[in-house]
Scaffold this motif. Structure first.
Motif, PDB file in Angstrom:
ATOM      1  N   GLY A 131      21.140  55.351  50.381  1.00 53.61           N
ATOM      2  CA  GLY A 131      21.836  55.291  49.104  1.00 53.61           C
ATOM      3  C   GLY A 131      22.631  54.002  48.983  1.00 53.61           C
ATOM      4  O   GLY A 131      22.747  53.219  49.933  1.00 53.61           O
ATOM      5  N   LEU A 132      23.191  53.781  47.800  1.00 58.59           N
ATOM      6  CA  LEU A 132      23.964  52.566  47.540  1.00 58.59           C
ATOM      7  C   LEU A 132      25.426  52.763  47.909  1.00 58.59           C
ATOM      8  O   LEU A 132      25.958  53.874  47.855  1.00 58.59           O
ATOM      9  N   PHE A 133      26.093  51.660  48.256  1.00 63.74           N
ATOM     10  CA  PHE A 133      27.529  51.669  48.533  1.00 63.74           C
ATOM     11  C   PHE A 133      28.052  50.256  48.357  1.00 63.74           C
ATOM     12  O   PHE A 133      27.303  49.353  47.972  1.00 63.74           O
ATOM     13  N   GLN A 134      29.347  50.057  48.646  1.00 65.93           N
ATOM     14  CA  GLN A 134      29.980  48.744  48.472  1.00 65.93           C
ATOM     15  C   GLN A 134      30.089  47.978  49.784  1.00 65.93           C
ATOM     16  O   GLN A 134      30.477  48.554  50.802  1.00 65.93           O
ATOM     17  N   PHE A 135      29.762  46.703  49.735  1.00 65.44           N
ATOM     18  CA  PHE A 135      30.258  45.741  50.711  1.00 65.44           C
ATOM     19  C   PHE A 135      31.346  44.950  49.997  1.00 65.44           C
ATOM     20  O   PHE A 135      31.175  44.588  48.825  1.00 65.44           O
ATOM     21  N   TYR A 136      32.453  44.688  50.674  1.00 69.07           N
ATOM     22  CA  TYR A 136      33.493  43.890  50.023  1.00 69.07           C
ATOM     23  C   TYR A 136      34.010  42.811  50.969  1.00 69.07           C
ATOM     24  O   TYR A 136      33.963  42.950  52.195  1.00 69.07           O
ATOM     25  N   ASN A 137      34.462  41.727  50.372  1.00 68.69           N
ATOM     26  CA  ASN A 137      35.009  40.587  51.098  1.00 68.69           C
ATOM     27  C   ASN A 137      36.470  40.875  51.428  1.00 68.69           C
ATOM     28  O   ASN A 137      37.312  40.974  50.535  1.00 68.69           O
ATOM     29  N   THR A 138      36.785  41.034  52.721  1.00 64.30           N
ATOM     30  CA  THR A 138      38.143  41.423  53.122  1.00 64.30           C
ATOM     31  C   THR A 138      39.167  40.324  52.847  1.00 64.30           C
ATOM     32  O   THR A 138      40.356  40.603  52.699  1.00 64.30           O
ATOM     33  N   GLU A 139      38.705  39.069  52.780  1.00 61.78           N
ATOM     34  CA  GLU A 139      39.632  37.967  52.480  1.00 61.78           C
ATOM     35  C   GLU A 139      39.990  37.965  50.993  1.00 61.78           C
ATOM     36  O   GLU A 139      41.155  37.745  50.632  1.00 61.78           O
ATOM     37  N   LEU A 140      39.016  38.231  50.128  1.00 58.48           N
ATOM     38  CA  LEU A 140      39.276  38.275  48.685  1.00 58.48           C
ATOM     39  C   LEU A 140      39.896  39.601  48.263  1.00 58.48           C
ATOM     40  O   LEU A 140      40.522  39.679  47.197  1.00 58.48           O
ATOM     41  N   CYS A 141      39.737  40.629  49.086  1.00 57.85           N
ATOM     42  CA  CYS A 141      40.278  41.965  48.770  1.00 57.85           C
ATOM     43  C   CYS A 141      41.198  42.406  49.893  1.00 57.85           C
ATOM     44  O   CYS A 141      40.886  43.349  50.644  1.00 57.85           O
ATOM     45  N   PRO A 142      42.343  41.740  50.076  1.00 63.21           N
ATOM     46  CA  PRO A 142      43.226  42.088  51.208  1.00 63.21           C
ATOM     47  C   PRO A 142      43.793  43.495  51.110  1.00 63.21           C
ATOM     48  O   PRO A 142      44.162  44.097  52.124  1.00 63.21           O
ATOM     49  N   GLU A 143      43.861  44.040  49.901  1.00 64.78           N
ATOM     50  CA  GLU A 143      44.392  45.399  49.728  1.00 64.78           C
ATOM     51  C   GLU A 143      43.284  46.445  49.706  1.00 64.78           C
ATOM     52  O   GLU A 143      43.524  47.603  49.381  1.00 64.78           O
ATOM     53  N   GLY A 144      42.077  46.039  50.052  1.00 64.07           N
ATOM     54  CA  GLY A 144      40.971  46.993  50.076  1.00 64.07           C
ATOM     55  C   GLY A 144      40.085  46.835  48.861  1.00 64.07           C
ATOM     56  O   GLY A 144      40.373  46.076  47.932  1.00 64.07           O
ATOM     57  N   PRO A 145      38.985  47.564  48.833  1.00 63.23           N
ATOM     58  CA  PRO A 145      38.015  47.446  47.736  1.00 63.23           C
ATOM     59  C   PRO A 145      38.533  48.111  46.470  1.00 63.23           C
ATOM     60  O   PRO A 145      39.501  48.866  46.504  1.00 63.23           O
ATOM     61  N   PRO A 146      37.902  47.849  45.338  1.00 62.98           N
ATOM     62  CA  PRO A 146      38.318  48.533  44.106  1.00 62.98           C
ATOM     63  C   PRO A 146      38.034  50.028  44.194  1.00 62.98           C
ATOM     64  O   PRO A 146      37.040  50.453  44.770  1.00 62.98           O
ATOM     65  N   ARG A 147      38.956  50.817  43.632  1.00 66.99           N
ATOM     66  CA  ARG A 147      38.778  52.276  43.650  1.00 66.99           C
ATOM     67  C   ARG A 147      38.213  52.821  42.352  1.00 66.99           C
ATOM     68  O   ARG A 147      37.701  53.925  42.309  1.00 66.99           O
ATOM     69  N   ASP A 148      38.321  52.010  41.268  1.00 62.45           N
ATOM     70  CA  ASP A 148      37.858  52.489  39.971  1.00 62.45           C
ATOM     71  C   ASP A 148      37.355  51.291  39.159  1.00 62.45           C
ATOM     72  O   ASP A 148      37.801  50.157  39.370  1.00 62.45           O
ATOM     73  N   SER A 149      36.456  51.563  38.235  1.00 65.40           N
ATOM     74  CA  SER A 149      35.889  50.481  37.429  1.00 65.40           C
ATOM     75  C   SER A 149      36.939  49.812  36.553  1.00 65.40           C
ATOM     76  O   SER A 149      36.863  48.607  36.295  1.00 65.40           O
ATOM     77  N   THR A 150      37.946  50.557  36.097  1.00 63.74           N
ATOM     78  CA  THR A 150      38.995  49.947  35.278  1.00 63.74           C
ATOM     79  C   THR A 150      39.830  48.968  36.108  1.00 63.74           C
ATOM     80  O   THR A 150      40.259  47.931  35.612  1.00 63.74           O
ATOM     81  N   GLU A 151      40.057  49.303  37.383  1.00 62.33           N
ATOM     82  CA  GLU A 151      40.772  48.389  38.280  1.00 62.33           C
ATOM     83  C   GLU A 151      39.949  47.123  38.494  1.00 62.33           C
ATOM     84  O   GLU A 151      40.486  46.010  38.494  1.00 62.33           O
ATOM     85  N   LEU A 152      38.640  47.273  38.632  1.00 65.27           N
ATOM     86  CA  LEU A 152      37.762  46.132  38.847  1.00 65.27           C
ATOM     87  C   LEU A 152      37.791  45.182  37.659  1.00 65.27           C
ATOM     88  O   LEU A 152      37.759  43.962  37.828  1.00 65.27           O
ATOM     89  N   GLU A 153      37.849  45.738  36.450  1.00 66.15           N
ATOM     90  CA  GLU A 153      37.848  44.909  35.247  1.00 66.15           C
ATOM     91  C   GLU A 153      39.077  44.012  35.163  1.00 66.15           C
ATOM     92  O   GLU A 153      39.054  42.965  34.520  1.00 66.15           O
ATOM     93  N   GLY A 154      40.159  44.417  35.838  1.00 67.31           N
ATOM     94  CA  GLY A 154      41.368  43.599  35.829  1.00 67.31           C
ATOM     95  C   GLY A 154      41.423  42.564  36.926  1.00 67.31           C
ATOM     96  O   GLY A 154      42.359  41.749  36.975  1.00 67.31           O
ATOM     97  N   TRP A 155      40.452  42.572  37.822  1.00 66.60           N
ATOM     98  CA  TRP A 155      40.454  41.639  38.940  1.00 66.60           C
ATOM     99  C   TRP A 155      40.116  40.210  38.540  1.00 66.60           C
ATOM    100  O   TRP A 155      40.410  39.282  39.276  1.00 66.60           O
ATOM    101  N   LYS A 156      39.471  40.012  37.409  1.00 61.75           N
ATOM    102  CA  LYS A 156      39.048  38.673  37.020  1.00 61.75           C
ATOM    103  C   LYS A 156      40.229  37.714  36.952  1.00 61.75           C
ATOM    104  O   LYS A 156      40.108  36.531  37.303  1.00 61.75           O
ATOM    105  N   GLN A 157      41.400  38.221  36.550  1.00 61.27           N
ATOM    106  CA  GLN A 157      42.570  37.352  36.393  1.00 61.27           C
ATOM    107  C   GLN A 157      43.211  36.973  37.727  1.00 61.27           C
ATOM    108  O   GLN A 157      43.820  35.912  37.852  1.00 61.27           O
ATOM    109  N   LYS A 158      43.069  37.819  38.747  1.00 58.82           N
ATOM    110  CA  LYS A 158      43.783  37.536  39.999  1.00 58.82           C
ATOM    111  C   LYS A 158      42.908  36.896  41.088  1.00 58.82           C
ATOM    112  O   LYS A 158      43.430  36.444  42.107  1.00 58.82           O
ATOM    113  N   LEU A 159      41.605  36.849  40.871  1.00 61.88           N
ATOM    114  CA  LEU A 159      40.725  36.210  41.847  1.00 61.88           C
ATOM    115  C   LEU A 159      40.690  34.706  41.634  1.00 61.88           C
ATOM    116  O   LEU A 159      40.937  34.231  40.529  1.00 61.88           O
ATOM    117  N   PRO A 160      40.383  33.925  42.666  1.00 62.60           N
ATOM    118  CA  PRO A 160      40.299  32.458  42.505  1.00 62.60           C
ATOM    119  C   PRO A 160      39.247  32.073  41.472  1.00 62.60           C
ATOM    120  O   PRO A 160      38.309  32.818  41.206  1.00 62.60           O
TER     121      PRO A 160
END
Length: 731
Positions: A131-160
């Motif tokens: 099945g499918l799952f997430q791989f995430y970059n621990t350096e770009l996601c120091p607080e862990g992976p996104p937990r919800d799609s709405t949280e992910l949509e807000g990440w564009k502003q805080k990522l490099p």
């Protein structure tokens, strides 16, 4: 190869019942399977022994369907469960007695046995699942992976800058499944037949990839290769993929990655489409008990342990998860297994109905329309129409006798025509001259026979078989004679669909436009370059000729893949060169005009050297006195070209144009490899449409053969017209 017979003679012949097992596994998976079978053979010496055979994955299903009904093929085979429905329809599977399962039915994880069952009957032993799952970059996601799609949509502003929050193959329905499931969508209604794929609430999820792409959550070109490149280069925070992927590149080398369950969709937990790998027993096996013994062993405790320990594949029983040791080097391996279990618990096992084959193409088209920002409602209508065609009435059987009589009449007329032509030839001037000079045709027959035989085998027999196939309808491995009904459905579609994509008339219009555009460009560029390379004062003309002929010398599929990469939205050379004009990140395959342009540019690059070489050869035959006389008479360069050069070049150029037109008309590789028919099959030409009807839209071989016959008659008409044109030009 030379010593293999010797080694086989030296090895003792196995005793007992032979069970043949087919598989398509490679690499480590193949090695684990062979080790398990070796262990089984050692434990059952004198009783049963297994002979494995690796079969290419892309032809596995076809070989099964062809061989098992004829009493050949394997006794046991390993395949993913999503093909079960087709195998069931072909009646090539033996039902499994649940008492022969290596574990009690209640010991298995929920849904796994359902995936290998049809109407309550079990047809396979589960080996593992994916099945499918997430791989995430621990350096770009120091607080862990996104937990919800709405949280992910807000990440564009805080990522490099230059980093996207999410990458996945957004135009692939399998990768879209977590969002579809999270929205509450289902593929079928409760009856298991009625499609609900494009109905609410799941329909809403198809809008999200386009919204995310335009808001910067997804990259401009969210396909599989691009998502791998971005994540491995540290340009994506998280990626949705399966256990077959292991991070490489900068992220893989640094080890700055981890896995996590799929994030919830607007507050609702979600899973994925899960594929169950099973082992099946053939309906035609002569040794059902021994075959079941082999299948049960592979699916048992030893096999489950080996697949987890050596391959990291998820176990199929609940108890196995209680003993997983997550310490040390196995931490990530155990984590990947556990997140896949969550994908199974919150997701669905991919429906095993044979009707699923009709789902992927319209769903892919709808996702592509959403990503490209095209009219969503129209795309939904097109997708529903494609699904509706699955249930349209099949052509009724027709009486073959009138067609047989017509065939006999045509063959008789053709034989008579050939005989009359031969008779005229015998009495002709050339025949009389051959007799006078002592030349006898019989002496030439041994030299002509190999070529004639090759033409018959490679040209005429496939042509006749293809024409005959167009009179049949294929379903579940059987062909039914339906006469000209395939042609009727092609030539007389519903009026509202007659000039839309995937119709014959739309594809014909695109094909004619494609051919004319390419031939004009090939001839224009070829003639201009030939004129530039003609002057004797150009000392480097030999080197230029060699360089300019290279595009023609390179195989066209390699050139097509090169240009496909050059038109890549993010790293393609074309967008880099055109970035000052606003083409940075531009997706060339979102719109018909730009996708068509990409195809034309690629094919022009392939085609102009041929016209250049033909023109150069014709230019050599023009007497220099003619041009000198025209110059003395005061003719300008344009007048010399129009009145002296072109009339001498055109007799040689006309056959090249005819040949180039036929090549371009059927240029399958460029369309298939560059644009892939995008957007929404609008850039498909007739030959690629025929291919898709045969292999991507329900194996409608008769329908595709009818397309091919129509292409043949169209080119026959074109060749006859150009032949008359050529004779008129010569006179």
């Amino acid at each position: 190869i030379l010593f293999r017979p010797v080694t086989q003679l030296l090895q003792p012949e196995p005793t007992g019942v032979k069970v043949i097992l087919w598989h398509s596994q490679r690499g480590d998976e193949r090695q684990v399977l062979e080790d398990l079978l070796r262990r089984f053979n050692e434990q059952n010496v004198g009783r049963v022994y297994v002979e494995p055979l690796g079969v290419p994955d892309n032809s596995f299903k076809d070989k099964l369907v062809r061989n098992i009904p004829r009493g050949s093929g394997p006794d046991v085979f390993i395949r993913p469960h999503n093909e079960l429905g087709e195998f069931h329809d072909e009646k090539i599977l033996r039902t499994i007695d649940r008492a022969t399962l290596p574990f009690a039915p209640e010991a298995y994880l929920g849904k796994l046995l359902d995936g290998l069952s049809i109407e309550g009957a079990l047809y396979g032993y589960p080996l593992t699942y994916k099945g499918l799952f997430q791989f995430y970059n621990t350096e770009l996601c120091p607080e862990g992976p996104p937990r919800d799609s709405t949280e992910l949509e807000g990440w564009k502003q805080k990522l490099p800058s230059g980093v996207v929050p999410l990458v996945y193959d957004a135009s692939n329905p399998f990768f879209h499944a977590p969002f579809f499931i999270g929205a509450g969508g289902t593929v079928f209604a409760d009856d298991g037949r009625t499609f609900t794929l494009f109905e609410e609430p799941g329909l809403t999820s198809y809008r999200w990839p386009g919204e995310w792409r335009r808001s910067g959550v997804l990259p401009p070109e969210p396909n599989y290769n691009e998502m791998i490149r971005l994540f491995q280069s540290g340009k994506a925070a998280t990626i949705i993929v399966g256990p077959w992927y292991q991070p490489g590149g900068e992220v893989g080398t640094s080890g700055k990655w981890d896995v996590a369950p799929l994030f919830s969709i607007r507050g609702k937990p979600t899973g994925s489409f899960v594929t169950v790998e099973g082992v099946y027993v053939s309906e035609q096996t002569r040794h059902p008990q021994e075959a079941a013994l082999v299948a049960s062993f592979l699916a048992g405790t030893a096999g489950e342990k080996e697949r987890f320990d050596r391959l990291g594949l998820p176990p199929v029983t609940r108890a196995a998860y209680d003993t997983l040791d997550a310490a040390g080097e196995r931490a990530r391996q155990v984590a990947m297994v556990r997140v896949q279990r969550q994908s199974l618990e919150h997701g669905v096992v991919t429906p095993n109905s044979s009707r699923m084959a009709a789902v992927w193409t319209p769903a892919t088209d709808l996702l592509a329309a959403s990503i490209a920002g095209r009219d969503f409602e129209k795309a939904v209508g097109d997708a529903r129409y494609m699904l509706a065609r699955v249930d349209e009435p099949k052509p009724p059987p027709a009486d073959w006798r009138p067609f047989g009589i017509a065939l006999v009449v045509l063959l008789s007329m053709g034989t008579y025509f050939i005989a009359m032509q031969a008779r005229r030839g015998i009495r002709g001037h050339e025949a009389m001259r051959a007799k006078l000079t002592g030349f006898h045709a019989r002496a030439a027959l041994p030299y002509l026979l190999p070529g004639l035989l090759a033409v018959v085998v490679l040209v005429f027999i496939p042509l006749i078989v293809g024409a005959g196939l167009s009179l049949y309808t294929h379903e579940h491995g059987t062909f039914t004679f339906t006469g000209l009904q395939n042609f009727g459905r092609i030539l007389f579609p519903p009026l509202e669909r007659a000039f839309q994509s995937r119709s014959f008339y739309f594809a014909l219009g695109v094909t004619v436009l494609w051919t004319i555009t390419n031939v004009v460009l090939h001839v224009s560029i070829g003639v201009v370059l030939a004129l530039l390379l003609r002057p004797s004062w150009n000392r480097l003309r030999t080197m230029y000729r060699l360089l300019l002929i290279l595009p023609w010398a390179i195989p066209n599929y390699i050139t097509a893949l090169m240009w496909k990469g050059m038109f890549n939205a993010q790293v393609g050379a074309v967008n880099v060169l055109l970035s000052p004009f606003g083409f940075e990140g531009y997706n060339w395959f979102d719109k018909f005009l730009t996708a068509f342009t990409a195809n034309v540019v690629t094919n022009t690059w392939l085609g102009f050297p041929f016209m250049m070489v033909v023109t150069l050869g014709a230019l050599q035959s023009i007497p220099s006195e003619l041009e000198e006389a025209a110059t003395l008479d005061g003719a300008t360069r344009w007048q010399r070209f129009r009145l002296v050069i072109f009339p001498h070049v055109s007799p040689a150029l006309l056959p090249a144009v005819i040949l180039g037109s036929v090549w371009t008309f059927n240029m399958f590789n460029i369309i298939y490899l560059v644009s892939g028919g995008e957007p929404n099959s609008q850039t498909d030409i007739l030959i690629s449409e025929a291919y898709r009807w045969a292999f991507e839209r329900g194996q409608r071989f008769g329908y595709a053969a009818a397309y091919s016959v129509l292409i043949f008659f169209f080119l026959l008409f074109y060749s006859r017209m150009t032949e008359r044109l050529q004779k008129g030009g010569a006179s």
